[in-house]
Design a protein around this motif. Structure first.
Motif, PDB file in Angstrom:
ATOM      1  N   THR A 177       0.837  -1.190   0.000  1.00 49.63           N
ATOM      2  CA  THR A 177       0.000   0.000   0.000  1.00 49.63           C
ATOM      3  C   THR A 177       0.879   1.249   0.000  1.00 49.63           C
ATOM      4  N   ASP A 178       0.250   2.384  -0.210  1.00 49.65           N
ATOM      5  CA  ASP A 178       0.997   3.644  -0.165  1.00 49.65           C
ATOM      6  C   ASP A 178       1.620   3.853   1.214  1.00 49.65           C
ATOM      7  N   ASP A 179       0.883   3.439   2.258  1.00 47.26           N
ATOM      8  CA  ASP A 179       1.429   3.576   3.613  1.00 47.26           C
ATOM      9  C   ASP A 179       2.694   2.733   3.770  1.00 47.26           C
ATOM     10  N   ASP A 180       2.667   1.501   3.227  1.00 48.18           N
ATOM     11  CA  ASP A 180       3.847   0.652   3.286  1.00 48.18           C
ATOM     12  C   ASP A 180       5.033   1.301   2.572  1.00 48.18           C
ATOM     13  N   LEU A 181       4.775   1.823   1.389  1.00 45.95           N
ATOM     14  CA  LEU A 181       5.845   2.445   0.611  1.00 45.95           C
ATOM     15  C   LEU A 181       6.429   3.640   1.353  1.00 45.95           C
ATOM     16  N   ARG A 182       5.545   4.420   2.000  1.00 45.57           N
ATOM     17  CA  ARG A 182       6.038   5.570   2.776  1.00 45.57           C
ATOM     18  C   ARG A 182       6.871   5.102   3.970  1.00 45.57           C
ATOM     19  N   ASN A 183       6.376   4.064   4.655  1.00 47.87           N
ATOM     20  CA  ASN A 183       7.115   3.552   5.812  1.00 47.87           C
ATOM     21  C   ASN A 183       8.485   3.014   5.396  1.00 47.87           C
ATOM     22  N   ILE A 184       8.502   2.244   4.312  1.00 44.46           N
ATOM     23  CA  ILE A 184       9.761   1.685   3.823  1.00 44.46           C
ATOM     24  C   ILE A 184      10.724   2.797   3.426  1.00 44.46           C
ATOM     25  N   ALA A 185      10.201   3.834   2.782  1.00 48.54           N
ATOM     26  CA  ALA A 185      11.043   4.964   2.379  1.00 48.54           C
ATOM     27  C   ALA A 185      11.629   5.661   3.599  1.00 48.54           C
ATOM     28  N   SER A 186      10.851   5.685   4.698  1.00 44.89           N
ATOM     29  CA  SER A 186      11.343   6.350   5.914  1.00 44.89           C
ATOM     30  C   SER A 186      12.465   5.558   6.566  1.00 44.89           C
ATOM     31  N   PHE A 187      12.549   4.250   6.247  1.00 41.57           N
ATOM     32  CA  PHE A 187      13.619   3.407   6.789  1.00 41.57           C
ATOM     33  C   PHE A 187      14.793   3.283   5.829  1.00 41.57           C
ATOM     34  N   SER A 188      14.756   3.996   4.712  1.00 37.72           N
ATOM     35  CA  SER A 188      15.784   3.828   3.683  1.00 37.72           C
ATOM     36  C   SER A 188      17.168   4.187   4.185  1.00 37.72           C
ATOM     37  N   SER A 189      17.239   5.035   5.226  1.00 38.03           N
ATOM     38  CA  SER A 189      18.549   5.398   5.771  1.00 38.03           C
ATOM     39  C   SER A 189      19.176   4.228   6.535  1.00 38.03           C
ATOM     40  N   ASN A 190      18.326   3.267   6.916  1.00 37.99           N
ATOM     41  CA  ASN A 190      18.819   2.075   7.606  1.00 37.99           C
ATOM     42  C   ASN A 190      19.191   1.023   6.565  1.00 37.99           C
ATOM     43  N   GLU A 191      20.492   0.805   6.375  1.00 39.77           N
ATOM     44  CA  GLU A 191      20.950  -0.149   5.378  1.00 39.77           C
ATOM     45  C   GLU A 191      20.532  -1.575   5.728  1.00 39.77           C
ATOM     46  N   LYS A 192      20.288  -1.822   7.006  1.00 42.91           N
ATOM     47  CA  LYS A 192      19.945  -3.171   7.440  1.00 42.91           C
ATOM     48  C   LYS A 192      18.427  -3.316   7.551  1.00 42.91           C
ATOM     49  N   LEU A 193      17.774  -3.210   6.400  1.00 46.92           N
ATOM     50  CA  LEU A 193      16.324  -3.345   6.304  1.00 46.92           C
ATOM     51  C   LEU A 193      16.007  -4.656   5.601  1.00 46.92           C
ATOM     52  N   VAL A 194      15.264  -5.520   6.272  1.00 47.85           N
ATOM     53  CA  VAL A 194      14.850  -6.801   5.698  1.00 47.85           C
ATOM     54  C   VAL A 194      13.346  -6.732   5.465  1.00 47.85           C
ATOM     55  N   LYS A 195      12.924  -6.907   4.213  1.00 47.08           N
ATOM     56  CA  LYS A 195      11.507  -6.758   3.857  1.00 47.08           C
ATOM     57  C   LYS A 195      10.841  -8.131   3.744  1.00 47.08           C
ATOM     58  N   ILE A 196       9.750  -8.298   4.487  1.00 44.92           N
ATOM     59  CA  ILE A 196       9.068  -9.584   4.600  1.00 44.92           C
ATOM     60  C   ILE A 196       7.667  -9.515   3.976  1.00 44.92           C
ATOM     61  N   TRP A 197       7.382 -10.453   3.093  1.00 42.79           N
ATOM     62  CA  TRP A 197       6.059 -10.614   2.492  1.00 42.79           C
ATOM     63  C   TRP A 197       5.328 -11.647   3.346  1.00 42.79           C
ATOM     64  N   SER A 198       4.598 -11.166   4.361  1.00 43.60           N
ATOM     65  CA  SER A 198       4.044 -12.060   5.379  1.00 43.60           C
ATOM     66  C   SER A 198       2.750 -12.726   4.934  1.00 43.60           C
ATOM     67  N   LYS A 199       2.379 -13.764   5.708  1.00 45.12           N
ATOM     68  CA  LYS A 199       1.157 -14.544   5.434  1.00 45.12           C
ATOM     69  C   LYS A 199       1.195 -15.132   4.026  1.00 45.12           C
ATOM     70  N   SER A 200       2.368 -15.586   3.616  1.00 44.01           N
ATOM     71  CA  SER A 200       2.539 -16.064   2.240  1.00 44.01           C
ATOM     72  C   SER A 200       1.714 -17.318   1.946  1.00 44.01           C
ATOM     73  N   ASP A 201       1.240 -18.001   2.979  1.00 49.59           N
ATOM     74  CA  ASP A 201       0.418 -19.198   2.768  1.00 49.59           C
ATOM     75  C   ASP A 201      -1.028 -18.856   2.456  1.00 49.59           C
TER      76      ASP A 201
END
Length: 458
Positions: free
Chosen positions: A322-346
């Motif tokens: 969502t747009d909120d997710d994209l904004r949140n991820i962008a706000s963490f862009s300064s953190n090089e140690k960002l691991v992105k999880i696609w949850s509830k994959s089942d």
């Protein structure tokens, strides 16, 4: 050593195991005359005095005032220099429990022992040449290790791996210094043209700098295993953070519900991934809220996320990015140690996995190993541990940096054909810094600071 808080000429004793009910308690003693003093409160004094080193004697500890039996014990006898401290010592194995331990310690004090200071046994081992300072610090690191891998690295240092590496580097510097001092000891006209070899030392200095810098760089890894890494689970409400938190802990710690905003404050716990200690935080879902309690929880969670070493950002695959997710991820862009999880994959396979995301299911365990690998790489870097000799101590790291700076200064002097005594001075400074690491160069204040952080009995 007289500036230290304890007198190494005195006999010391302390409990090496915990003050609690247990099957066995171990009381350590050390010092010249400690065997004689212990015999004063032992039921078979002659047997103890005549015992060979590295043997065990059976009997009772006796109260010297009343003559009453305090406890049935085994006493291990060690004679200098074949002991942990390098001094005469006995170790008393009695029954666990506060009354028995207290009675033995009281009897020993009446015999002439004093309470040992924290780390005093290891400090005496260092003074008596049984351990260098890197091995002495490794003793403390073994006791405080949070994971098996951290323990293994500390055992490696205790075996002398770091000491040997430092000695090799010092030998290289000494070889360079001997060539440099040749130019100081003899006038140029007596060297018969050998002055032309002076710039060649620069290559040797460069290779030594590389070795020192490798060790200094390993401190980042050592710090990870010593202190752990804070990991924040972040994402919108109902993104699956609490389910993943429980899965990583292998227990139901966080409340899992389809109701949004269930987590009002962050929850934390320690886990181990790939031998790395991780301090895991389950945070409140990121959203605007008019509920003052939830809003405060979100604020606190934001502070945890901003201070985390690794951010594990979850996106609900059933909802998609969502747009909120994209904004949140962008706000963490300064953190090089960002691991992105696609949850509830089942739950939903219809949406394509976004680039850079790891599909994870807290129900089936799908993607769990990939997520653990990503966490390990984020904590240590993709190269991992690599060299098994890892520096754990901030003191050691600072001295390695000092040695590197001195070597770089000597390199600059050599390359620029500065007076040869300038090169020699910097090389000697590097040797002094490395000598402080192993304890060849030390002060009472430094030693007191190191050993005072040890637990009693070490």
């Amino acid at each position: 050593m007289k500036d230290l808080d304890y007198n190494t000429d005195e006999c010391i004793a302390t409990l090496a195991t915990g003050w609690e009910e247990s099957a066995i308690a171990v009381i350590r003693t050390s010092g010249s005359g400690s065997i004689t003093l212990a015999s004063k409160v032992f039921s078979a004094p002659k047997k103890l005095l005549q015992a060979e080193g590295n043997t065990i004697v059976y009997g009772y500890i006796i109260d010297p005032d009343s003559g009453d039996r305090v406890d049935e014990v085994l006493i291990a006898v060690f004679k200098a220099p074949k002991s942990y401290t390098g001094e005469d010592s006995v170790e008393i194995f009695g029954h666990g429990g506060i009354p028995a331990v207290s009675g033995i310690l009281t009897a020993l004090k009446k015999a002439g022992f004093r309470d040992a200071a924290p780390g005093e046994f290891t400090m005496r081992a260092f003074i008596n040449g049984k351990l260098d300072l890197t091995r002495a610090e490794a003793v403390h690191e073994i006791v405080t290790a949070k994971t098996k891998r951290a323990h293994s690295l500390a055992i490696n240092r205790l075996s002398g791996a770091l000491e040997n590496r430092i000695d090799t580097i010092k030998t290289s510097i000494l070889n360079i210094l001997s060539k440099v001092e040749l130019l100081l000891d003899y006038p140029d006209d007596e060297l018969d043209g050998q002055i032309s070899e002076y710039p060649l030392t620069s290559e040797e200095i460069k290779s030594t700098i590389i070795e020192v810098d490798k060790l200094a760089e390993s401190f980042k890894t050592g710090k990870v295993f010593r202190e752990g890494v804070p990991v924040a689970l972040a994402g919108k409400t109902n993104a699956g953070k609490s389910s993943l938190f429980n899965m990583l802990l292998k227990e139901d710690r966080a409340i899992v519900s389809e109701i949004h905003g269930t987590t009002r404050d962050y929850i934390e716990s320690w886990i181990t991934v790939g031998g790395i200690p991780l301090r895991l935080f389950d945070t409140a879902g990121l959203r605007d809220s008019e509920n003052p309690v939830e809003a405060e929880g979100i604020k606190r969670s934001g502070e945890v996320i901003s201070g985390a070493g690794i951010v594990l950002y979850l996106v609900d695959s059933t909802e998609g990015l969502t747009d909120d997710d994209l904004r949140n991820i962008a706000s963490f862009s300064s953190n090089e140690k960002l691991v992105k999880i696609w949850s509830k994959s089942d739950s939903d396979k219809s949406r394509e996995l976004p680039e850079g995301f790891i599909a994870v299911s807290s129900v089936t365990g799908e993607g769990f190993s990939l997520m653990e690998k990503a966490l390990s790489e984020a904590a240590l870097g993709q190269k991992g541990i690599g060299d098994s000799v890892v520096v754990d101590s901030l003191r050691q790291h600072e001295l390695l940096v000092r040695a590197s700076e001195a070597l770089n200064a000597s390199l600059g002097a050599a390359v620029n054909y500065e007076p040869i005594d300038a090169v020699a001075m910097e090389l000697k400074d590097a040797l002094d810094a490395l000598g402080e690491i192993t304890g060849e160069v030390s002060s009472a204040d430094i030693l007191d600071n190191i050993f005072s952080n040890f637990c009693l009995g070490k």
